[in-house]
Design a protein around this motif. Structure first.
Motif, PDB file in Angstrom:
ATOM      1  N   LEU A  71      -3.652  -6.612 -17.178  1.00  0.00           N
ATOM      2  CA  LEU A  71      -2.348  -6.876 -17.045  1.00  0.00           C
ATOM      3  C   LEU A  71      -2.074  -6.785 -15.413  1.00  0.00           C
ATOM      4  O   LEU A  71      -2.686  -6.355 -14.345  1.00  0.00           O
ATOM      5  CB  LEU A  71      -1.681  -5.757 -17.389  1.00  0.00           C
ATOM      6  N   GLY A  72      -1.045  -7.746 -14.963  1.00  0.00           N
ATOM      7  CA  GLY A  72      -0.787  -8.221 -13.667  1.00  0.00           C
ATOM      8  C   GLY A  72      -0.396  -6.802 -12.920  1.00  0.00           C
ATOM      9  O   GLY A  72      -0.307  -6.507 -11.889  1.00  0.00           O
ATOM     10  N   ARG A  73       0.627  -5.944 -13.939  1.00  0.00           N
ATOM     11  CA  ARG A  73       1.218  -4.891 -13.363  1.00  0.00           C
ATOM     12  C   ARG A  73       0.931  -3.642 -14.333  1.00  0.00           C
ATOM     13  O   ARG A  73       1.830  -3.392 -15.488  1.00  0.00           O
ATOM     14  CB  ARG A  73       2.823  -5.108 -13.483  1.00  0.00           C
ATOM     15  N   ARG A  76       2.827  -0.706 -15.930  1.00  0.00           N
ATOM     16  CA  ARG A  76       4.148  -1.289 -16.609  1.00  0.00           C
ATOM     17  C   ARG A  76       3.632  -1.123 -18.089  1.00  0.00           C
ATOM     18  O   ARG A  76       4.539  -1.861 -18.890  1.00  0.00           O
ATOM     19  CB  ARG A  76       4.785  -2.515 -16.227  1.00  0.00           C
ATOM     20  N   PHE A  77       2.593  -1.053 -18.596  1.00  0.00           N
ATOM     21  CA  PHE A  77       1.967  -1.082 -19.808  1.00  0.00           C
ATOM     22  C   PHE A  77       2.791  -0.828 -20.821  1.00  0.00           C
ATOM     23  O   PHE A  77       3.078  -1.199 -22.184  1.00  0.00           O
ATOM     24  CB  PHE A  77       0.589  -0.600 -20.160  1.00  0.00           C
ATOM     25  N   ARG A  79       6.014  -0.665 -20.983  1.00  0.00           N
ATOM     26  CA  ARG A  79       7.179  -1.419 -21.293  1.00  0.00           C
ATOM     27  C   ARG A  79       6.774  -2.549 -22.621  1.00  0.00           C
ATOM     28  O   ARG A  79       7.658  -3.068 -23.250  1.00  0.00           O
ATOM     29  CB  ARG A  79       7.456  -2.280 -20.094  1.00  0.00           C
TER      30      ARG A  79
ATOM     31  N   HIS B  86      12.065  -9.697 -13.360  1.00  0.00           N
ATOM     32  CA  HIS B  86      10.714  -9.400 -12.736  1.00  0.00           C
ATOM     33  C   HIS B  86      10.416  -7.982 -12.680  1.00  0.00           C
ATOM     34  O   HIS B  86       9.444  -7.464 -12.739  1.00  0.00           O
ATOM     35  CB  HIS B  86      10.838  -9.609 -11.102  1.00  0.00           C
ATOM     36  N   ASP B  87      11.287  -7.050 -12.931  1.00  0.00           N
ATOM     37  CA  ASP B  87      11.002  -5.780 -12.689  1.00  0.00           C
ATOM     38  C   ASP B  87      10.413  -5.205 -14.166  1.00  0.00           C
ATOM     39  O   ASP B  87       9.882  -4.145 -14.235  1.00  0.00           O
ATOM     40  CB  ASP B  87      12.228  -4.805 -12.657  1.00  0.00           C
ATOM     41  N   LYS B  88      10.577  -5.932 -15.273  1.00  0.00           N
ATOM     42  CA  LYS B  88      10.139  -5.637 -16.773  1.00  0.00           C
ATOM     43  C   LYS B  88       8.979  -6.225 -16.931  1.00  0.00           C
ATOM     44  O   LYS B  88       8.061  -5.906 -17.941  1.00  0.00           O
ATOM     45  CB  LYS B  88      11.214  -6.085 -17.512  1.00  0.00           C
ATOM     46  N   CYS B  89       8.369  -7.224 -16.153  1.00  0.00           N
ATOM     47  CA  CYS B  89       7.231  -8.050 -16.594  1.00  0.00           C
ATOM     48  C   CYS B  89       6.109  -7.054 -16.362  1.00  0.00           C
ATOM     49  O   CYS B  89       5.912  -6.902 -15.317  1.00  0.00           O
ATOM     50  CB  CYS B  89       7.339  -9.484 -15.859  1.00  0.00           C
ATOM     51  N   MET B  90       5.233  -7.021 -17.133  1.00  0.00           N
ATOM     52  CA  MET B  90       4.009  -6.508 -17.013  1.00  0.00           C
ATOM     53  C   MET B  90       2.712  -7.357 -16.636  1.00  0.00           C
ATOM     54  O   MET B  90       1.570  -6.859 -16.571  1.00  0.00           O
ATOM     55  CB  MET B  90       3.563  -5.584 -18.016  1.00  0.00           C
ATOM     56  N   GLY B  91       2.903  -8.752 -16.868  1.00  0.00           N
ATOM     57  CA  GLY B  91       2.042  -9.558 -16.604  1.00  0.00           C
ATOM     58  C   GLY B  91       0.667  -9.719 -17.656  1.00  0.00           C
ATOM     59  O   GLY B  91      -0.278 -10.176 -17.187  1.00  0.00           O
ATOM     60  N   GLN B 133       7.609 -11.029  -7.013  1.00  0.00           N
ATOM     61  CA  GLN B 133       6.844  -9.844  -7.147  1.00  0.00           C
ATOM     62  C   GLN B 133       5.309 -10.469  -7.627  1.00  0.00           C
ATOM     63  O   GLN B 133       5.413 -11.557  -8.272  1.00  0.00           O
ATOM     64  CB  GLN B 133       7.211  -9.076  -8.374  1.00  0.00           C
ATOM     65  N   ASP B 134       4.188 -10.149  -7.049  1.00  0.00           N
ATOM     66  CA  ASP B 134       3.003 -10.517  -7.493  1.00  0.00           C
ATOM     67  C   ASP B 134       2.643  -9.663  -8.913  1.00  0.00           C
ATOM     68  O   ASP B 134       3.158  -8.749  -9.390  1.00  0.00           O
ATOM     69  CB  ASP B 134       1.829 -10.785  -6.430  1.00  0.00           C
ATOM     70  N   GLY B 135       1.606 -10.341  -9.717  1.00  0.00           N
ATOM     71  CA  GLY B 135       1.080  -9.698 -10.788  1.00  0.00           C
ATOM     72  C   GLY B 135       2.145  -9.839 -11.958  1.00  0.00           C
ATOM     73  O   GLY B 135       2.044  -9.204 -13.025  1.00  0.00           O
TER      74      GLY B 135
END
Lengths: 293, 203
Positions: A71-73, A76-77, A79, B86-91, B133-135
């Motif tokens: 995951l990139g973030r 935030r998993f 979510r 952007h604040d919700k995306c987890m990539g 934001q990155d990721g």
């Protein structure tokens, strides 16, 4: 004037384009998810509490860890549970989470307790979803035709059962599990049956992918003629299915621990590489395929 | 109200002015392009032709990226714009592999820490990169910030010197985009995927 559309790498050129985002870590997550859930399901039926525990840990650490690294973030998993009504990833996260809760809760109870059976059945249902949702996830992507086939979830299910059976045989021969006589006789035959079934499914998948349109054909060519043909035929098919099948037939039900370890390693290599390569050969259609100049 | 765009392939000269305008408008770093113009060469020497195909997010009515997004980061506005929170995306990049048009961009971790001139950023980059934001995954927003300010054109449309891009309301039968689609038979790309894109090509 006809138009020949190439497979392109360059950013500013129109053509077929390979997907580059889902590869090693996603393939690892799929692999651990299927092997772990398969082992858990098989262990419930045998029954073996150690097998159930190892299955849960493979899914938790292997699959969960691979997803987390990918995951990139990663923080935030959580979510990812927000939209199970439409997303197979969300459904998979829910299934994995519930499998962990129900599975570990069942293991913490004695076998005869009133909650043991309902929790175990629920965990098995969740494990089944974990085993097959990758297939539905790939199928739900209209962009990449070779993934967009109903055989994908079936293939995931059979690979999961095969991985689980192989792991059970391995753990039994290594002395970590004890099987009843009935299962000792059944399991090697089940392994053979699953190997044949998987080989047939892969062949059917390949035949079907020839007719999944131009992008599907590009994927097929990459897999059987292009740069991925060598690992596909040697590792995914040769080592993973043919060698494993021949060794299983040759060794029979009374194979030595070393032979079973070899079969297990071969099976797992094939299992990893088939999904890794199917991810790698995913090809997008050109945006304006219709354009005739 | 459903915003959409018509792209006239006969007018596009492949100058990439739209690409640059978009990057400038959104402050996108190296390698990040919400729109670009692809080359398509056909024929055999000496009868060779080159066509230019501008591509961007198609803001589909039935968007696969929105359907597969597990977090709800990809959402659809009432005016038809498909946007990413952007604040919700987890990539997880499920949208990336689900988009038939391959028009999503994943910003690798650390990617927006490097500007066009190395690690030291220009004042412009410092301001604009802070909006990213990155990721996570990004894409064309149909210049939603401009629309929200009351402007009627996206940055790429305003910049196009050949008037190859036309922006407007697809639901309004008298809008320029609707009239062009009617009169010249606008074609939606990859319409067989049942995405109902808001981009129409005239060829």
């Amino acid at each position: 004037m006809g138009i020949s559309i190439p497979l392109v790498e360059k950013e500013f050129v129109a053509g077929f384009r390979q997907q580059k985002e889902w590869a090693g870590l996603i393939a690892s997550a799929f692999f651990f998810g299927k092997v772990g859930s398969g082992l858990f399901i098989m262990s419930v039926f045998l029954p073996s509490r150690l097998g159930m525990l190892v299955g849960l840990l493979i899914v938790l650490v292997g699959k969960g860890g691979a997803h987390f690294l990918y995951l990139g973030r990663p923080w935030r998993f959580w979510r990812g549970m927000a939209r199970p009504q439409s997303s197979w990833i969300a459904r998979g996260i829910w299934a994995m989470g519930l499998m962990m809760v129900a599975g570990f809760a069942a293991l913490s109870l004695p076998v005869g307790s009133s909650l043991y059976m309902p929790l175990t059945i629920f965990a098995v249902i969740c494990a089944f979803v974990v085993a097959v949702y990758d297939g539905f996830l790939l199928t739900s992507s209209p962009a990449i035709p070779i993934w967009n086939t109903a055989l994908m979830p079936v293939m995931c299910m059979f690979y999961s059962f095969l991985g689980g059976t192989t792991m059970v045989l391995f753990m039994t021969h290594m002395g970590f599990m004890e099987l009843s006589e009935k299962f000792t006789a059944i399991l090697p035959n089940l392994e053979l049956g699953l190997l044949v079934a998987n080989l047939l499914i892969v062949i059917l998948f390949l035949i079907g992918s020839i007719n999944t349109g131009s992008a599907g054909r590009e994927s097929f060519d990459l897999l059987v003629k292009g740069p991925y043909a060598v690992p596909f035929f040697s590792l995914a098919i040769g080592v993973g299915l043919v060698f494993t099948l021949l060794m299983s037939i040759y060794a029979g039900p009374h194979a030595s621990a070393g032979t079973v370890a070899l079969i297990t390693v071969a099976d797992l290599i094939g299992h990893y590489f088939i999904f890794f390569l199917l991810l790698k050969v995913g090809v997008f259609k050109p945006v304006l395929g219709f354009l005739k100049i | 109200m459903r915003y959409g765009m018509v792209i006239d392939l006969k007018r596009c000269v492949g100058c990439q002015a739209c690409t640059v305008a978009c990057k400038s408008e959104n402050g996108n770093g190296p390698g990040i392009m919400y729109t670009k113009v692809l080359d398509q060469v056909s024929g055999e020497y000496p009868n060779v032709r080159k066509n230019f195909v501008p591509v961007l997010c198609n803001h589909c009515k039935n968007a696969p990226c929105q359907r597969v997004c597990p977090t709800g980061a990809t959402y659809k506005r009432e005016d038809g714009l498909v946007l990413v929170d952007h604040d919700k995306c987890m990539g997880c990049r499920a949208c990336y592999v689900a988009c038939p048009y391959n028009n999503r961009i994943y910003l690798k971790r650390g990617k927006i820490k490097v500007g066009y001139y190395g690690k030291e950023m220009t004042p412009y980059e410092e301001v604009k990169y802070a909006e990213h934001q990155d990721g996570i995954v990004e894409k064309c927003k149909f210049c939603s910030h401009r629309i929200d300010e009351g402007l009627t054109e996206t940055s790429c449309v305003q910049t196009c010197p050949a008037d190859a891009r036309i922006f407007g309301d697809l639901d309004d039968s008298e809008s320029k985009v609707s009239r062009l689609i009617r009169s010249r038979g606008g074609r939606q790309p990859l319409c067989e995927d049942d995405t109902d894109p808001s981009i129409y090509y005239l060829d």
